[in-house]
Design an enzyme around this catalytic site. Structure first.
Site, PDB file in Angstrom:
ATOM      1  NE  ARG B  22      -2.474  -0.794   3.496  1.00 23.78           N
ATOM      2  CZ  ARG B  22      -2.653  -1.982   4.364  1.00 23.78           C
ATOM      3  NH1 ARG B  22      -3.153  -3.185   3.605  1.00 23.78           N
ATOM      4  NH2 ARG B  22      -1.953  -2.058   5.380  1.00 23.78           N
ATOM      5  CB  CYS B  44      -5.346 -18.495  17.507  1.00 18.75           C
ATOM      6  SG  CYS B  44      -4.042 -17.320  17.315  1.00 18.75           S
ATOM      7  CG  ASN B 302      -1.771  -9.114  12.541  1.00 24.17           C
ATOM      8  OD1 ASN B 302      -2.087  -8.997  11.276  1.00 24.17           O
ATOM      9  ND2 ASN B 302      -2.043 -10.321  13.015  1.00 24.17           N
ATOM     10  CD1 TRP B 437     -17.004  -1.350  45.473  1.00 22.66           C
ATOM     11  CD2 TRP B 437     -15.215   0.007  44.745  1.00 22.66           C
ATOM     12  NE1 TRP B 437     -16.936   0.019  46.036  1.00 22.66           N
ATOM     13  CE2 TRP B 437     -15.661   0.750  45.659  1.00 22.66           C
ATOM     14  CE3 TRP B 437     -14.317   0.542  43.945  1.00 22.66           C
ATOM     15  CZ2 TRP B 437     -15.245   1.884  45.960  1.00 22.66           C
ATOM     16  CZ3 TRP B 437     -13.640   1.877  44.274  1.00 22.66           C
ATOM     17  CH2 TRP B 437     -14.080   2.673  45.461  1.00 22.66           C
TER      18      TRP B 437
END
Lengths: 453, 453
Positions: B22, B44, B302, B437
């Site tokens: 690109r 994965c 990545n 919380w």
């Protein structure tokens, strides 16, 4: 020995009282005046009680009056404070008692906005703030109203509308703005509108309520919207809240945004001695803009109560103060049926008003890796400052697994991270949980691209 | 005109190649050598393909060779690089071709650890790293093995064990340590063990594999564990991976932890000119300790590919480099059936080894407000440094809505926040999503209490 007097027995007041009771030696008194009969309850849980998902009102009470008393707090329910005498250091109750204090904590909460419209005080027109209000709504629903109208579509309005739908009521929501849920950008609000209509809600947007028609018994029978009357046996007000600060104002204490009492970061009331305030009755500070804001949420109330307890104890015991409340970043989350909705930081208009030069991007991504079954989808809108590249805000609308994504964004913008920093964060990735770029990072990359274009 | 040559066509290599294509003017060449036939695939995702949740292998391919070629990348699949000549700036392929480069990107990935045990090369003993490996496992499962033994219980071992259970196999997991999943503290690993056994897995912990029994055809029939032979028709190796860096080593390039190639923050290989490396074949840096670490995950690959592309382009086009890879904080997430498991930062032992004085707390809390139906539960373990009060690590094990909580913690520890800062974060709260919380804050409050005790 000293006496700490707390006005208000919900989140801020009771968290302060409980922390003080743990920290102060036993000879000091912790007295709480609560005008109602409930303490430490979850107002945020009311819609889920109304819907039937929570069955017992006691489930919404984190700690009952009896439990607080067993912990050594002198809790006086059904006791309304009617005036504060700062010079005499006394509070007067509705019963005419005068109670002296060495330290005063004002935690009087907030009250639903009830606009001064014709008929607003009619029966069947209910706000939703206290457990008593919640009980009133449940009682009204038990009479099987034909038409429920919810006025306003903030998160309380939205959650109450969901509850009414789950209870099988014909439900109309009237909203002044062109799209519901103004805490998110209109482009995301449109998705909420689609979801609402998809569940059978009649949503009237850009619609102003001008009054309420009452029957001969003074009970609501219609809501006037523009030139029309919408039939209504029950009206729920979801127009937001303002600080319940009349008592403070009458004592000459300063108030700011939406009537919120003005305090410093230790939650001492500005200009007053030995007076603190916390919770829905105070204004706080936005950490991104530095500007004051009224943000009544239990999560802030609990933290502020803790901060107050620390400073009150430090003052009485002559120890150093350890805690301050740093302010908020306007994080909020809600859902409408299966649609999760959340935000943190600033929207575009807020960013512009605060002097930033906002770049706004919006992306669609999946909640899991795209190839997983039920990958889900979400829209992430991100606001950043063009000059500094700083992350200013993130908003998310999407299916399961979407809403809590704002927590990482809230943390990042609290830390002052740029969008470039966010792109490089090491966020959790595995196919059942995310794509290789986490949704907030997909948005951050889009922002980088937009800035560098 | 210049030629960028990339060795390896998965996450790091192809993200670098695509970004370069690109950014570089069209007269520059981007050539990729990939020894297999697949590109840009999700290793994965293999356990979910094996389990049947993902039905088509093509779903695991983010971008196919044809798509990359259509984008102008000269992608040569089935082409194995066998040597790198740094002086001549050439790479030799198995077919004997010599390909010149102006910039070289090494992205050769990782390979499953295959310990040198008797019988390890038997048929039916499979690692899980490439789509080819995944196909081999699926083929083996199609033959309906009676007994599957998974060796190792890291996240690959755990996910493959889940897949085998979902496929209805009798499954044994053998783990050398006393508890499974060593990426989390043993006290949390115990919960994973309970979940595994609850799904019918035979879990053998503190058990060392000493070899494999093969039948006359050289196919595995048993796994030797201590003095016992566990029957096995199929063995899956989940013993982690090491960097596939032999090519780099042969070229004289430096390697460190687990064979990872040593680079700087722009991912230039240390001491080499015009050579970059990224992904599972490099070592990286832990942001908390500053120490080198090998952490082969697609999410880092990545980002590193993107960083490499930026610096390669900057070098070739004589522009300033904009990106660096800041390192990792060891965030990881996985699940076993309904149990979500995640971590970020340092465990106790890691913190101690890095010179911190760790305070470790562990709390139980609910995933929603406690009064909501299906409130769920989770354990949050938090590690902080006593002296600086800095957050060092968070680990979570729990039901739905638990795992992704580490994202906020990962962001907080990246920002160097203390546990006190974490307590004051403005995290999302509404009853369907959290208690007042947030779970990580409940743990942070426990840490504050432990430190101040």
């Amino acid at each position: 020995m000293a006496r700490v007097l707390v006005i208000g027995g919900d989140a801020a007041g009771m968290s302060a009282a409980a922390a003080l009771r743990r920290r102060l030696p036993v000879e000091h008194e912790v007295v709480v005046l609560e005008r109602g009969e409930w303490t430490s309850y979850s107002a945020c849980g009311i819609p889920y009680w109304v819907s039937g998902e929570v069955t017992e009102v006691d489930d919404l009470v984190a700690r009952s009056p009896a439990e607080h008393r067993a912990n050594g707090i002198d809790l006086r329910t059904g006791t309304e404070a009617v005036s504060i005498d700062l010079d005499a250091r006394e509070v007067e109750t509705a019963a005419g008692d005068r109670i002296a204090f060495d330290a005063l904590v004002i935690a009087t909460g907030a009250e639903p906005v009830r606009p001064d419209l014709p008929g607003i005080h009619g029966r069947g027109i209910l706000g939703v703030q206290t457990l008593g209000d919640g009980q009133d709504v449940i009682d009204a629903l038990a009479e099987r109203p034909r038409d429920v109208v919810v006025v306003g579509s903030g998160y309380v309005g939205l959650e109450m509308a969901e509850a009414c739908v789950l209870r099988g009521c014909r439900t109309t929501v009237v909203e002044r703005a062109p799209v519901p849920l103004s805490i998110i950008e209109p482009v995301l609000g449109e998705q909420v509108a689609v979801a609402m209509r998809g569940r059978g809600i009649e949503l009237r947007t850009s619609a102003a309520v001008s009054g309420f028609d009452l029957d001969g018994d003074g009970h609501v029978r219609g809501v006037r919207v523009d030139d029309e009357v919408l039939p209504a046996d029950l009206v729920l007000l979801g127009l937001g809240v303002t600080a319940r600060s009349a008592l403070a104002v009458a004592a000459g204490l300063p108030t700011g945004v939406k009537g919120g009492i003005v305090t410093d970061a230790r939650h001492r009331v500005a200009g007053a001695d030995r007076v603190w305030a916390a919770g829905d009755c105070v204004e706080t500070r936005d950490r991104t803009t530095g500007l004051p804001i009224h943000l009544p949420l239990g999560t802030h109330a609990n933290k502020q109560g803790m901060v107050v307890a620390d400073d009150v104890a430090a003052t009485l015991l002559d120890e150093p103060t350890r805690l301050t409340f740093p302010g908020v970043v306007q994080t909020a989350i809600t859902k409408f049926c299966a649609l999760e909705i959340s935000r943190t930081g600033l929207g575009e208009q807020q960013a512009r008003e605060a002097g930033f030069d906002p770049v706004v991007v919006s992306i669609e991504t999946s909640a899991r890796a795209g190839y997983m079954p039920d990958a889900g989808s979400m829209t992430v809108l991100l606001v950043a400052d063009r000059g500094s590249r700083r992350l200013l805000g993130v908003q998310v609308v999407g299916t399961e697994n979407a809403g809590l994504r704002v927590d990482a964004a809230a943390t990042a913008l609290t830390a002052g991270m740029t969008v470039d920093d966010v792109v490089m964060l090491d966020l959790a990735y595995a196919p059942p949980f995310a794509s290789v770029w986490s949704p907030v990072q997909v948005a951050a990359r889009a922002a980088v691209k937009a800035m560098d274009a």
